[in-house]
Design an enzyme around this catalytic site. Structure first.
Site, PDB file in Angstrom:
ATOM      1  N   ASP A 182       0.908  -1.155   0.092  1.00  0.00           N
ATOM      2  CA  ASP A 182      -0.029  -0.155  -0.033  1.00  0.00           C
ATOM      3  C   ASP A 182       0.974   1.279   0.023  1.00  0.00           C
ATOM      4  O   ASP A 182       1.678   1.635   0.822  1.00  0.00           O
ATOM      5  CB  ASP A 182      -0.878  -0.089   1.246  1.00  0.00           C
ATOM      6  CG  ASP A 182      -2.121   0.809   1.223  1.00  0.00           C
ATOM      7  OD1 ASP A 182      -1.915   1.929   0.223  1.00  0.00           O
ATOM      8  OD2 ASP A 182      -3.028   0.891   2.066  1.00  0.00           O
ATOM      9  N   HIS A 274     -10.286  -1.271  -6.301  1.00  0.00           N
ATOM     10  CA  HIS A 274      -9.996  -0.214  -5.715  1.00  0.00           C
ATOM     11  C   HIS A 274      -8.847   0.633  -6.773  1.00  0.00           C
ATOM     12  O   HIS A 274      -9.188   1.948  -6.971  1.00  0.00           O
ATOM     13  CB  HIS A 274      -9.271  -0.614  -4.531  1.00  0.00           C
ATOM     14  CG  HIS A 274      -8.751   0.674  -3.724  1.00  0.00           C
ATOM     15  ND1 HIS A 274      -9.718   1.543  -3.200  1.00  0.00           N
ATOM     16  CD2 HIS A 274      -7.644   1.150  -3.411  1.00  0.00           C
ATOM     17  CE1 HIS A 274      -9.197   2.449  -2.418  1.00  0.00           C
ATOM     18  NE2 HIS A 274      -7.774   2.210  -2.650  1.00  0.00           N
TER      19      HIS A 274
HETATM   20  C1  HEM Z   1      -8.578   1.003   4.320  1.00  0.00           C
HETATM   21  C2  HEM Z   1      -9.022   1.655   3.024  1.00  0.00           C
HETATM   22  C3  HEM Z   1      -8.053   1.693   1.968  1.00  0.00           C
HETATM   23  C4  HEM Z   1      -6.986   0.463   1.609  1.00  0.00           C
HETATM   24  C5  HEM Z   1      -6.822  -0.554   2.565  1.00  0.00           C
HETATM   25  C6  HEM Z   1      -6.295   1.006   0.325  1.00  0.00           C
HETATM   26  C7  HEM Z   1      -5.402   0.178  -0.294  1.00  0.00           C
HETATM   27  C8  HEM Z   1      -4.850   0.548  -1.382  1.00  0.00           C
HETATM   28  C9  HEM Z   1      -3.852  -0.363  -2.208  1.00  0.00           C
HETATM   29  C10 HEM Z   1      -3.436  -1.612  -1.691  1.00  0.00           C
HETATM   30  C11 HEM Z   1      -3.518   0.209  -3.156  1.00  0.00           C
HETATM   31  C12 HEM Z   1      -2.679  -0.045  -4.508  1.00  0.00           C
HETATM   32  C13 HEM Z   1      -1.194   0.268  -4.082  1.00  0.00           C
HETATM   33  C14 HEM Z   1      -0.996   1.723  -4.327  1.00  0.00           C
HETATM   34  O1  HEM Z   1      -0.917   2.087  -5.410  1.00  0.00           O
HETATM   35  O2  HEM Z   1      -0.757   2.084  -3.109  1.00  0.00           O
HETATM   36  C15 HEM Z   1      -4.178   1.764  -3.337  1.00  0.00           C
HETATM   37  C16 HEM Z   1      -4.213   2.563  -3.990  1.00  0.00           C
HETATM   38  C17 HEM Z   1      -4.727   3.808  -4.006  1.00  0.00           C
HETATM   39  N1  HEM Z   1      -5.687   4.374  -2.989  1.00  0.00           N
HETATM   40 FE1  HEM Z   1      -6.047   3.059  -1.608  1.00  0.00          FE
HETATM   41  N2  HEM Z   1      -6.967   2.073   0.077  1.00  0.00           N
HETATM   42  C18 HEM Z   1      -7.865   2.641   1.015  1.00  0.00           C
HETATM   43  C19 HEM Z   1      -8.668   3.883   1.067  1.00  0.00           C
HETATM   44  C20 HEM Z   1      -8.199   4.749   0.080  1.00  0.00           C
HETATM   45  C21 HEM Z   1      -8.788   6.061   0.035  1.00  0.00           C
HETATM   46  C22 HEM Z   1      -9.967   6.680   1.202  1.00  0.00           C
HETATM   47  C23 HEM Z   1      -8.363   6.854  -1.137  1.00  0.00           C
HETATM   48  C24 HEM Z   1      -8.782   8.273  -1.480  1.00  0.00           C
HETATM   49  C25 HEM Z   1      -9.991   8.739  -1.041  1.00  0.00           C
HETATM   50  C26 HEM Z   1      -7.566   6.009  -1.543  1.00  0.00           C
HETATM   51  C27 HEM Z   1      -6.965   6.375  -2.834  1.00  0.00           C
HETATM   52  C28 HEM Z   1      -5.831   5.437  -3.498  1.00  0.00           C
HETATM   53  C29 HEM Z   1      -5.148   5.923  -4.607  1.00  0.00           C
HETATM   54  C30 HEM Z   1      -5.282   7.468  -5.217  1.00  0.00           C
HETATM   55  C31 HEM Z   1      -4.751   4.977  -5.118  1.00  0.00           C
HETATM   56  C32 HEM Z   1      -3.584   5.132  -6.298  1.00  0.00           C
HETATM   57  C33 HEM Z   1      -4.555   4.279  -7.493  1.00  0.00           C
HETATM   58  C34 HEM Z   1      -3.806   4.336  -8.842  1.00  0.00           C
HETATM   59  O3  HEM Z   1      -3.507   5.426  -9.454  1.00  0.00           O
HETATM   60  O4  HEM Z   1      -3.328   3.318  -9.133  1.00  0.00           O
HETATM   61  N3  HEM Z   1      -7.520   4.780  -1.142  1.00  0.00           N
HETATM   62  N4  HEM Z   1      -4.789   1.768  -2.243  1.00  0.00           N
END
Ligand code: HEM
Length: 366
Positions: A182, A274
């Site tokens: 993450d 996601h």
């Molecule tokens: C418990 C809640 C969440 C979990 C477990 C989670 C987990 C992850 C994981 C595993 C990734 C893929 C790896 C990475 O690029 O970091 C990711 C990407 C991302 N997450 Fe989350 N996330 C959560 C909540 C959120 C929230 C609330 C937002 C924004 C409102 C968000 C925005 C993003 C963005 C912008 C990416 C990159 C997407 C891309 O362009 O590939 N995430 N998240």
């Protein structure tokens, strides 16, 4: 790399400079431990009171971050291991009201609109002032939080404290408590930070060099997450568990191919995943993520109380964070296992450039 965790072998005496154009603790490679403490102003607090408090925090933060005891430190021995300590201060809306500076308040500073997925608890939401403390060692964090809190009890009360951690091998992206890598896709270059994180002063002159923080406390239902198999978990996020590579790629940092389909014509990365939903639709929807896991003591009869302290830093939360959050609230496969239970927005003033200045000086002496 900004999404990565700093070198685990960092010696305890390592210092992150306090003074600078920007506050430390934002672009600083993330330390392993963090505490976010929100304070409420006591009724009747004046502009002078707030300036006094900020001067105390500035002096103490400058000393603690270089490994010196704070001025009224009752455990000075604990200051000897700064361990990359950073102290980052933020303002909630009430600072502007109490100080008679409403006209300086950024338009985006206030609670986010409610989302259908939210189950927000006041105990984890909002706040008048924020102190974000990060360091490689939890004892250093605990000491700094206590010192910074106890010196100002006549002016503020603690509203909430949220503690978190993150760890990975040096230079690697950490994992959250659902097991996913993450923090892969993030802002990394100075040019990106200048364009998307640091204010240039054009809209709100006092905020030049500063930014904003959206902190969302997101609970994970690990009991039901445990019920699905690894393939389903990978479809939920759109990335592989083993190495964080997109389902269309071989390496963590490969660009996901959202157009790719399998032999049946089905998208390899599900549109409901996601990363498909969170992906920015244009450059102005990007922000810096610097999240921390939390794993608090569960209540009686529960196995865990775990989740993510999701942090987004950006010039303008309404323009950058909100559209992404709205998209995820509308649909995100991950929502079945995650629930936002806290939400807060703060304006983070610029750094203190020279000894003698204080945090927020550009606002109060504008
Ligand atoms: C418990 C809640 C969440 C979990 C477990 C989670 C987990 C992850 C994981 C595993 C990734 C893929 C790896 C990475 O690029 O970091 C990711 C990407 C991302 N997450 Fe989350 N996330 C959560 C909540 C959120 C929230 C609330 C937002 C924004 C409102 C968000 C925005 C993003 C963005 C912008 C990416 C990159 C997407 C891309 O362009 O590939 N995430 N998240």
């Amino acid at each position: 790399m900004r999404g990565a965790t700093a070198d685990a072998a960092t010696p305890a005496e390592t210092v992150v400079p306090f003074h600078g154009e920007h506050q430390a603790g934002i672009a600083t490679p993330a330390q392993r431990h963090a505490a976010f403490v929100a304070f409420d102003l006591r009724p009747g607090g004046s502009r002078d009171d707030i300036v006094g408090l900020l001067k105390i925090w500035t002096t103490d933060a400058a000393r603690l971050t270089r490994g010196e005891p704070a001025l009224a430190d009752t455990e000075p021995e604990l200051a000897a291991r700064p361990a990359r300590l950073t102290v980052t201060v933020g303002f909630g809306p009430a600072v502007f009201t109490a100080a008679g500076l409403e006209r300086q308040r950024p338009a985006w500073l206030g609670p986010l609109p409610p989302f259908g997925i939210d189950r927000l608890e006041p105990a984890w939401s909002d706040g008048d002032l924020l102190v974000q403390v990060c360091a490689e060692e939890p004892t250093t964090v605990a000491h700094a939080v206590r010192v910074l809190s106890r010196g100002v009890t006549s002016l503020v009360t603690v509203r909430w404290t949220q503690r978190g951690f993150r760890d990975a091998e040096p230079g690697r992206t950490p994992r959250n408590l659902m097991g996913q890598v993450d923090g892969t896709v993030n802002l990394t270059t100075d040019a990106e930070l200048d364009r998307l994180v640091w204010h240039d002063g054009s809209v709100t002159p006092w905020l030049a060099g500063g930014t904003s923080l959206v902190l969302r406390r997101i609970a994970m239902n690990l009991d039901t997450w445990d019920e699905i198999d690894p393939a389903a978990r990978e479809f939920t996020v759109g990335r592989r568990l083993a190495d964080g590579a997109p389902l269309t790629g071989a390496d963590e940092f490969d660009e996901p191919d959202f157009e790719a389909v399998d032999s049946y014509g089905i998208p390899v990365i599900p549109p409901s995943s996601h990363i498909a939903r969170a992906r920015h639709t244009h450059d102005g929807e990007r922000f810096l993520r610097r999240g921390y896991n939390y794993d608090d003591a569960p209540g009686p009869g529960r196995i865990s109380d775990s989740g993510l302290l999701f942090t987004a830093y950006q010039r303008d939360p309404h323009a950058q964070f909100l559209p992404v959050q709205a998209r995820l609230a509308e649909f995100d496969a991950l929502n079945e296992w995650t629930t936002p239970i806290g939400s807060a927005v703060f304006a983070l003033p610029p750094g203190v450039q020279e000894p003698g200045g204080y945090l927020g000086q550009t606002l109060f002496e504008a």
